[in-house]
Every structure is written in C-alpha cells, then in structure tokens.
Design a protein around this motif. Sequence first.
Motif, PDB file in Angstrom:
ATOM      1  N   GLN A 144       2.394 -64.860 -12.236  1.00 59.95           N
ATOM      2  CA  GLN A 144       3.210 -65.410 -11.152  1.00 59.95           C
ATOM      3  C   GLN A 144       2.415 -66.437 -10.332  1.00 59.95           C
ATOM      4  OE1 GLN A 144       5.032 -62.236  -8.835  1.00 59.95           O
ATOM      5  NE2 GLN A 144       5.548 -61.110 -10.686  1.00 59.95           N
ATOM      6  N   HIS A 145       1.319 -66.922 -10.901  1.00 59.33           N
ATOM      7  CA  HIS A 145       0.486 -67.988 -10.341  1.00 59.33           C
ATOM      8  C   HIS A 145      -0.305 -67.573  -9.106  1.00 59.33           C
ATOM      9  CE1 HIS A 145       2.392 -70.580 -13.224  1.00 59.33           C
ATOM     10  NE2 HIS A 145       3.566 -70.177 -12.780  1.00 59.33           N
ATOM     11  N   TRP A 146      -0.618 -66.289  -8.978  1.00 59.80           N
ATOM     12  CA  TRP A 146      -1.533 -65.819  -7.950  1.00 59.80           C
ATOM     13  C   TRP A 146      -2.935 -65.873  -8.529  1.00 59.80           C
ATOM     14  CZ3 TRP A 146      -0.354 -64.738  -2.962  1.00 59.80           C
ATOM     15  CH2 TRP A 146       0.999 -64.601  -2.635  1.00 59.80           C
ATOM     16  N   ARG A 147      -3.921 -66.162  -7.653  1.00 61.11           N
ATOM     17  CA  ARG A 147      -5.315 -66.251  -8.074  1.00 61.11           C
ATOM     18  C   ARG A 147      -6.139 -65.331  -7.175  1.00 61.11           C
ATOM     19  NH1 ARG A 147      -5.886 -72.533  -7.141  1.00 61.11           N
ATOM     20  NH2 ARG A 147      -7.163 -72.738  -8.971  1.00 61.11           N
ATOM     21  N   PHE A 148      -7.043 -64.580  -7.776  1.00 57.90           N
ATOM     22  CA  PHE A 148      -7.852 -63.637  -7.002  1.00 57.90           C
ATOM     23  C   PHE A 148      -9.146 -64.294  -6.542  1.00 57.90           C
ATOM     24  CE2 PHE A 148     -10.690 -59.967  -6.420  1.00 57.90           C
ATOM     25  CZ  PHE A 148      -9.925 -59.267  -5.511  1.00 57.90           C
ATOM     26  N   HIS A 149      -9.410 -64.194  -5.226  1.00 60.28           N
ATOM     27  CA  HIS A 149     -10.612 -64.746  -4.621  1.00 60.28           C
ATOM     28  C   HIS A 149     -11.648 -63.625  -4.523  1.00 60.28           C
ATOM     29  CE1 HIS A 149     -13.274 -66.697  -1.749  1.00 60.28           C
ATOM     30  NE2 HIS A 149     -12.566 -67.815  -1.857  1.00 60.28           N
ATOM     31  N   LYS A 150     -12.752 -63.748  -5.266  1.00 62.97           N
ATOM     32  CA  LYS A 150     -13.741 -62.677  -5.347  1.00 62.97           C
ATOM     33  C   LYS A 150     -14.486 -62.445  -4.036  1.00 62.97           C
ATOM     34  CE  LYS A 150     -15.713 -64.483  -9.017  1.00 62.97           C
ATOM     35  NZ  LYS A 150     -16.549 -64.709 -10.217  1.00 62.97           N
ATOM     36  N   LYS A 151     -14.708 -63.474  -3.250  1.00 66.25           N
ATOM     37  CA  LYS A 151     -15.445 -63.306  -1.985  1.00 66.25           C
ATOM     38  C   LYS A 151     -14.585 -62.576  -0.952  1.00 66.25           C
ATOM     39  CE  LYS A 151     -17.695 -65.923   1.687  1.00 66.25           C
ATOM     40  NZ  LYS A 151     -18.004 -67.276   2.187  1.00 66.25           N
ATOM     41  N   PHE A 152     -13.332 -62.986  -0.816  1.00 67.31           N
ATOM     42  CA  PHE A 152     -12.455 -62.382   0.194  1.00 67.31           C
ATOM     43  C   PHE A 152     -11.698 -61.163  -0.335  1.00 67.31           C
ATOM     44  CE2 PHE A 152     -12.491 -66.932   1.678  1.00 67.31           C
ATOM     45  CZ  PHE A 152     -13.367 -66.694   2.726  1.00 67.31           C
ATOM     46  N   LYS A 153     -11.744 -60.941  -1.651  1.00 70.16           N
ATOM     47  CA  LYS A 153     -11.020 -59.828  -2.294  1.00 70.16           C
ATOM     48  C   LYS A 153      -9.532 -59.878  -1.971  1.00 70.16           C
ATOM     49  CE  LYS A 153     -14.891 -57.581  -3.528  1.00 70.16           C
ATOM     50  NZ  LYS A 153     -15.581 -58.237  -4.559  1.00 70.16           N
ATOM     51  N   MET A 154      -8.981 -61.084  -2.028  1.00 73.58           N
ATOM     52  CA  MET A 154      -7.568 -61.318  -1.721  1.00 73.58           C
ATOM     53  C   MET A 154      -6.947 -62.207  -2.788  1.00 73.58           C
ATOM     54  SD  MET A 154      -7.476 -62.154   2.308  1.00 73.58           S
ATOM     55  CE  MET A 154      -7.625 -60.921   3.542  1.00 73.58           C
ATOM     56  N   TRP A 155      -5.629 -62.125  -2.863  1.00 74.64           N
ATOM     57  CA  TRP A 155      -4.856 -62.957  -3.781  1.00 74.64           C
ATOM     58  C   TRP A 155      -4.339 -64.186  -3.054  1.00 74.64           C
ATOM     59  CZ3 TRP A 155      -4.442 -62.173  -8.930  1.00 74.64           C
ATOM     60  CH2 TRP A 155      -4.868 -60.946  -9.420  1.00 74.64           C
ATOM     61  N   PHE A 156      -4.477 -65.354  -3.708  1.00 75.18           N
ATOM     62  CA  PHE A 156      -4.018 -66.628  -3.152  1.00 75.18           C
ATOM     63  C   PHE A 156      -3.067 -67.287  -4.144  1.00 75.18           C
ATOM     64  CE2 PHE A 156      -7.748 -65.871  -0.697  1.00 75.18           C
ATOM     65  CZ  PHE A 156      -7.622 -66.600   0.473  1.00 75.18           C
ATOM     66  N   GLN A 157      -2.163 -68.078  -3.589  1.00 76.21           N
ATOM     67  CA  GLN A 157      -1.248 -68.863  -4.416  1.00 76.21           C
ATOM     68  C   GLN A 157      -1.075 -70.215  -3.734  1.00 76.21           C
ATOM     69  OE1 GLN A 157       3.065 -67.917  -4.509  1.00 76.21           O
ATOM     70  NE2 GLN A 157       2.731 -67.495  -6.686  1.00 76.21           N
ATOM     71  N   PHE A 180      -2.228 -62.992   0.376  1.00 76.26           N
ATOM     72  CA  PHE A 180      -1.789 -61.665   0.757  1.00 76.26           C
ATOM     73  C   PHE A 180      -2.859 -61.038   1.638  1.00 76.26           C
ATOM     74  CE2 PHE A 180      -1.205 -57.095   0.318  1.00 76.26           C
ATOM     75  CZ  PHE A 180       0.113 -57.010   0.708  1.00 76.26           C
ATOM     76  N   ASP A 181      -2.497 -60.828   2.910  1.00 73.24           N
ATOM     77  CA  ASP A 181      -3.406 -60.252   3.895  1.00 73.24           C
ATOM     78  C   ASP A 181      -3.333 -58.730   3.780  1.00 73.24           C
ATOM     79  OD1 ASP A 181      -4.553 -59.198   6.261  1.00 73.24           O
ATOM     80  OD2 ASP A 181      -4.144 -61.054   7.335  1.00 73.24           O
ATOM     81  N   ILE A 182      -4.404 -58.118   3.296  1.00 73.06           N
ATOM     82  CA  ILE A 182      -4.370 -56.676   3.071  1.00 73.06           C
ATOM     83  C   ILE A 182      -4.454 -55.884   4.375  1.00 73.06           C
ATOM     84  CG2 ILE A 182      -5.224 -56.771   0.708  1.00 73.06           C
ATOM     85  CD1 ILE A 182      -7.985 -56.079   1.727  1.00 73.06           C
ATOM     86  N   ASP A 183      -4.952 -56.496   5.451  1.00 74.14           N
ATOM     87  CA  ASP A 183      -5.013 -55.796   6.740  1.00 74.14           C
ATOM     88  C   ASP A 183      -3.644 -55.735   7.408  1.00 74.14           C
ATOM     89  OD1 ASP A 183      -7.780 -55.285   6.581  1.00 74.14           O
ATOM     90  OD2 ASP A 183      -8.201 -57.322   7.271  1.00 74.14           O
ATOM     91  N   LEU A 184      -2.879 -56.825   7.325  1.00 78.69           N
ATOM     92  CA  LEU A 184      -1.535 -56.861   7.918  1.00 78.69           C
ATOM     93  C   LEU A 184      -0.460 -56.490   6.908  1.00 78.69           C
ATOM     94  CD1 LEU A 184      -1.845 -60.106  10.053  1.00 78.69           C
ATOM     95  CD2 LEU A 184      -2.048 -57.736  10.810  1.00 78.69           C
ATOM     96  N   TRP A 185      -0.837 -56.407   5.661  1.00 74.65           N
ATOM     97  CA  TRP A 185       0.044 -56.081   4.540  1.00 74.65           C
ATOM     98  C   TRP A 185       1.251 -57.012   4.502  1.00 74.65           C
ATOM     99  CZ3 TRP A 185      -2.085 -53.444   0.880  1.00 74.65           C
ATOM    100  CH2 TRP A 185      -1.311 -53.090  -0.224  1.00 74.65           C
ATOM    101  N   GLN A 186       0.930 -58.309   4.476  1.00 75.67           N
ATOM    102  CA  GLN A 186       1.981 -59.317   4.378  1.00 75.67           C
ATOM    103  C   GLN A 186       1.413 -60.613   3.831  1.00 75.67           C
ATOM    104  OE1 GLN A 186       3.496 -59.994   8.330  1.00 75.67           O
ATOM    105  NE2 GLN A 186       1.678 -61.014   9.030  1.00 75.67           N
TER     106      GLN A 186
END
Length: 120
Positions: free
Chosen positions: A60-73, A93-99
């Motif tokens: 779905q064209h999301w990319r994982f950022h290894k430093k921030f441990k977050m998904w970006f698109q 995707f902000d894992i702290d705010l879950w949005q």
Amino acid sequence: KQWYQRRVRAPHHYHSYDPKHNFDSFEYFKNLVPDTLFFIFYFYEGTRAQYFAAKALKEQHWRFHKKFKMWFQRYEEPKVIEESHETGTYVYFDIDLWQQRTKEDFTFEYKFLEENNLDE
C-alpha cells in the motif's frame, strides 16, 4: 445474604468459525485497512502476522523508517530527490497518538529506509 454464581453462556454464533478466513495467508492481510495492519505490526512482534502486516503495508506504498520505527507514505511527489534522501510532505503513523499525521518538509534519508524484500 447469599451470592449465587450465574452461568452465562455466549450465543452459539459467537463461537462459530468462519473457514473462509485464512489468517495464516497474505491474501487475508492484504485486504485489511492500514490502522489494523499497524496494530498487528506493533503488537504481534516477531510473528508471521507481523510479517504479513509489513508486507501488506509495503504493497500500500508505506515505507518503514528504521530510525524512528514508524511507517511513512508520500503525501505528494517529493520536492527534492537526491541520491541519499528525498524531501517532501509525508503521512506517517504516529504510534504515540495512534493516528495518521502529516509532516511537511520532511527529509527521508534512504539509509533509514527498511529495504528487506518481503517475498516468501
């Protein structure tokens, strides 16, 4: 006063198994919405489900950022594309705010891009 334990039983249809869902196949995961895939990715670490969630997010064209441990698109085409990075507006995707949130003028350094091929 005496207390009696009530026996409560769930309706039989709560216990039914729907065999058309194969939770151990990528076909099932690729139809899930991103929020569900994020939940599976972050809470089922080290499992086959996490692997399928990551694979579905990448499709779905999301990319994982290894430093921030977050998904970006990408939100739009990057304003700058260099050999080592690109800069532009991204949804992440902000894992702290879950949005999902938007980050403008973000520089995504390719050295932090998770590039593992998730083909089986």
